[in-house]
Motif scaffolding. Sequence first.
Motif, PDB file in Angstrom:
ATOM      1  N   LEU A   1       0.837  -1.206   0.000  1.00 48.88           N
ATOM      2  CA  LEU A   1       0.000   0.000   0.000  1.00 48.88           C
ATOM      3  C   LEU A   1       0.875   1.260   0.000  1.00 48.88           C
ATOM      4  N   ALA A   2       1.992   1.210   0.730  1.00 44.31           N
ATOM      5  CA  ALA A   2       2.911   2.354   0.762  1.00 44.31           C
ATOM      6  C   ALA A   2       3.537   2.597  -0.614  1.00 44.31           C
ATOM      7  N   GLN A   3       3.653   1.533  -1.399  1.00 46.05           N
ATOM      8  CA  GLN A   3       4.206   1.643  -2.751  1.00 46.05           C
ATOM      9  C   GLN A   3       3.134   1.998  -3.783  1.00 46.05           C
ATOM     10  N   LYS A   4       1.928   2.336  -3.293  1.00 48.73           N
ATOM     11  CA  LYS A   4       0.802   2.739  -4.147  1.00 48.73           C
ATOM     12  C   LYS A   4       0.273   1.601  -4.999  1.00 48.73           C
ATOM     13  N   VAL A   5       0.363   0.385  -4.485  1.00 46.97           N
ATOM     14  CA  VAL A   5      -0.180  -0.790  -5.170  1.00 46.97           C
ATOM     15  C   VAL A   5      -1.621  -0.998  -4.703  1.00 46.97           C
ATOM     16  N   SER A   6      -2.553  -1.139  -5.625  1.00 41.36           N
ATOM     17  CA  SER A   6      -3.943  -1.394  -5.254  1.00 41.36           C
ATOM     18  C   SER A   6      -4.112  -2.878  -4.944  1.00 41.36           C
ATOM     19  N   VAL A   7      -4.850  -3.173  -3.866  1.00 44.27           N
ATOM     20  CA  VAL A   7      -4.992  -4.548  -3.395  1.00 44.27           C
ATOM     21  C   VAL A   7      -6.469  -4.890  -3.201  1.00 44.27           C
ATOM     22  N   PHE A   8      -6.885  -5.999  -3.816  1.00 46.30           N
ATOM     23  CA  PHE A   8      -8.221  -6.565  -3.596  1.00 46.30           C
ATOM     24  C   PHE A   8      -8.019  -7.800  -2.738  1.00 46.30           C
ATOM     25  N   TYR A   9      -8.560  -7.788  -1.526  1.00 47.02           N
ATOM     26  CA  TYR A   9      -8.261  -8.815  -0.527  1.00 47.02           C
ATOM     27  C   TYR A   9      -9.555  -9.475  -0.054  1.00 47.02           C
ATOM     28  N   VAL A  10      -9.670 -10.806  -0.258  1.00 48.71           N
ATOM     29  CA  VAL A  10     -10.848 -11.542   0.204  1.00 48.71           C
ATOM     30  C   VAL A  10     -10.376 -12.705   1.065  1.00 48.71           C
ATOM     31  N   ASP A  11     -10.939 -12.806   2.278  1.00 54.41           N
ATOM     32  CA  ASP A  11     -10.467 -13.867   3.171  1.00 54.41           C
ATOM     33  C   ASP A  11     -11.455 -14.100   4.310  1.00 54.41           C
ATOM     34  N   HIS A  12     -11.284 -15.254   4.993  1.00 57.85           N
ATOM     35  CA  HIS A  12     -12.142 -15.580   6.142  1.00 57.85           C
ATOM     36  C   HIS A  12     -11.321 -15.967   7.368  1.00 57.85           C
ATOM     37  N   HIS A  13     -10.025 -15.690   7.357  1.00 57.48           N
ATOM     38  CA  HIS A  13      -9.156 -15.976   8.503  1.00 57.48           C
ATOM     39  C   HIS A  13      -8.975 -14.710   9.358  1.00 57.48           C
ATOM     40  N   ARG A  14      -8.230 -14.863  10.449  1.00 57.87           N
ATOM     41  CA  ARG A  14      -7.970 -13.726  11.333  1.00 57.87           C
ATOM     42  C   ARG A  14      -7.316 -12.595  10.541  1.00 57.87           C
ATOM     43  N   SER A  15      -7.843 -11.396  10.711  1.00 58.13           N
ATOM     44  CA  SER A  15      -7.339 -10.266   9.923  1.00 58.13           C
ATOM     45  C   SER A  15      -6.523  -9.271  10.745  1.00 58.13           C
ATOM     46  N   GLY A  16      -6.737  -9.245  12.061  1.00 57.30           N
ATOM     47  CA  GLY A  16      -6.153  -8.156  12.836  1.00 57.30           C
ATOM     48  C   GLY A  16      -6.807  -6.848  12.402  1.00 57.30           C
ATOM     49  N   ASP A  17      -6.166  -5.739  12.672  1.00 58.09           N
ATOM     50  CA  ASP A  17      -6.697  -4.440  12.254  1.00 58.09           C
ATOM     51  C   ASP A  17      -6.521  -4.290  10.747  1.00 58.09           C
ATOM     52  N   ILE A  18      -7.602  -3.983  10.058  1.00 59.22           N
ATOM     53  CA  ILE A  18      -7.553  -3.824   8.605  1.00 59.22           C
ATOM     54  C   ILE A  18      -7.056  -2.417   8.276  1.00 59.22           C
ATOM     55  N   PRO A  19      -5.989  -2.290   7.480  1.00 58.09           N
ATOM     56  CA  PRO A  19      -5.451  -0.958   7.153  1.00 58.09           C
ATOM     57  C   PRO A  19      -6.504  -0.059   6.511  1.00 58.09           C
ATOM     58  N   ASP A  20      -6.465   1.207   6.868  1.00 59.96           N
ATOM     59  CA  ASP A  20      -7.377   2.194   6.307  1.00 59.96           C
ATOM     60  C   ASP A  20      -6.696   2.844   5.110  1.00 59.96           C
ATOM     61  N   SER A  21      -7.027   2.368   3.916  1.00 61.09           N
ATOM     62  CA  SER A  21      -6.396   2.880   2.702  1.00 61.09           C
ATOM     63  C   SER A  21      -7.377   2.825   1.543  1.00 61.09           C
ATOM     64  N   GLN A  22      -7.386   3.892   0.746  1.00 64.71           N
ATOM     65  CA  GLN A  22      -8.237   3.902  -0.441  1.00 64.71           C
ATOM     66  C   GLN A  22      -7.764   2.897  -1.484  1.00 64.71           C
ATOM     67  N   LEU A  23      -6.531   2.424  -1.340  1.00 63.79           N
ATOM     68  CA  LEU A  23      -5.982   1.445  -2.280  1.00 63.79           C
ATOM     69  C   LEU A  23      -6.392   0.017  -1.935  1.00 63.79           C
ATOM     70  N   LEU A  24      -6.984  -0.175  -0.753  1.00 65.57           N
ATOM     71  CA  LEU A  24      -7.341  -1.511  -0.289  1.00 65.57           C
ATOM     72  C   LEU A  24      -8.850  -1.721  -0.350  1.00 65.57           C
ATOM     73  N   ASN A  25      -9.256  -2.738  -1.107  1.00 64.39           N
ATOM     74  CA  ASN A  25     -10.650  -3.179  -1.130  1.00 64.39           C
ATOM     75  C   ASN A  25     -10.687  -4.534  -0.444  1.00 64.39           C
ATOM     76  N   ALA A  26     -11.138  -4.569   0.798  1.00 63.29           N
ATOM     77  CA  ALA A  26     -11.086  -5.792   1.597  1.00 63.29           C
ATOM     78  C   ALA A  26     -12.480  -6.332   1.879  1.00 63.29           C
ATOM     79  N   ILE A  27     -12.669  -7.608   1.555  1.00 64.67           N
ATOM     80  CA  ILE A  27     -13.886  -8.330   1.910  1.00 64.67           C
ATOM     81  C   ILE A  27     -13.454  -9.411   2.901  1.00 64.67           C
TER      82      ILE A  27
END
Length: 318
Positions: free
Chosen positions: A68-94
């Motif tokens: 995310l710091a390198q300005k890479v857009s990430v689409f993340y889908v998962d059902h395991h432990r996530s911890g705190d999900i980063p707050d970033s416009q580049l991250l689309n997390a389900i």
Amino acid sequence: MHFDVFNGDADGIIALLQLRLAEPKDGQLITGVKRDIKLLKQVSKAATSVTALDISMETNKQALLELLAQKVSVFYVDHHRSGDIPDSQLLNAIIDTDANTCTSLLVNQYLNGRYARWAVAAAYGDNMIVSADALAKQLGLTETERQQLKNLGIYINYNGYGRTLDDLHFAPEELFKQLLAYSDPLMLIAKQGSVYYQLAQAYQSDMQLANSAKVLVNNPVCKMVELPDEKWARRVSGVFGNELANQSPEKAHGVFTINDDGSYTVSLRAPLANKQGAGDICAQFATGGGRAAAAGINQLPAQSIEQFIESVSQYYGE
């Protein structure tokens, strides 16, 4: 440059399969054996976008933050432990850690059911029997079709287990590429000699050997078995745990597979009647983690076996 990063089990492979059938994309594939989940760190600095599927965000947090710091857009889908999900416009997390869902079911919802039969197979493979049955019923599948998709999911999941890729019948990326030729899993099953039949034969052979597993403990709360340091044993470690869980849904189940250094790889299944706690129990031990219903430890020292069994017995015996 795009990267598809995914777990090498049925859920990870089929989650990506649904996405790429719906949204074809030329990209680099990053995957591995089922327990190899620290995969985001393998993404090249040349990446411009990443899809991450069925790998714990908590485990991959540092690599995710760097992307995310390198300005890479990430689409993340998962059902395991996530911890705190980063707050970033580049991250689309389900992210949904409910014990009755899996990554492929989340992708199925995202795609509005476009390749739902594949999602049924994945849910069965991840031992989400109730959820898989519900979706199969919603789709109007016959009993024969339901059983075929269940077998397919189990076989694909079975293929993901091993210490290294050499233990597997098919490298996960190769299996993904073969499956991508079929928009409907029933088309794959209808083709004689397909990978479905190759995996079925291998699975049945290995599971016959697993039925002679040494029983470490068997009481009203849990059953624990031990498998030897053999390729076939490493391949069945997860699916054998699922089968035991389905046979006795009120018990927790553990499968201990001996490693070459004398430690044990552990697969833990929470009771199907109480699908919670497995990830928390395994996380108490170094190299351990997972989700509420199913978790594991990569290297449990032999001297910690009694402590592990006691932890399981106390948790589910309360």
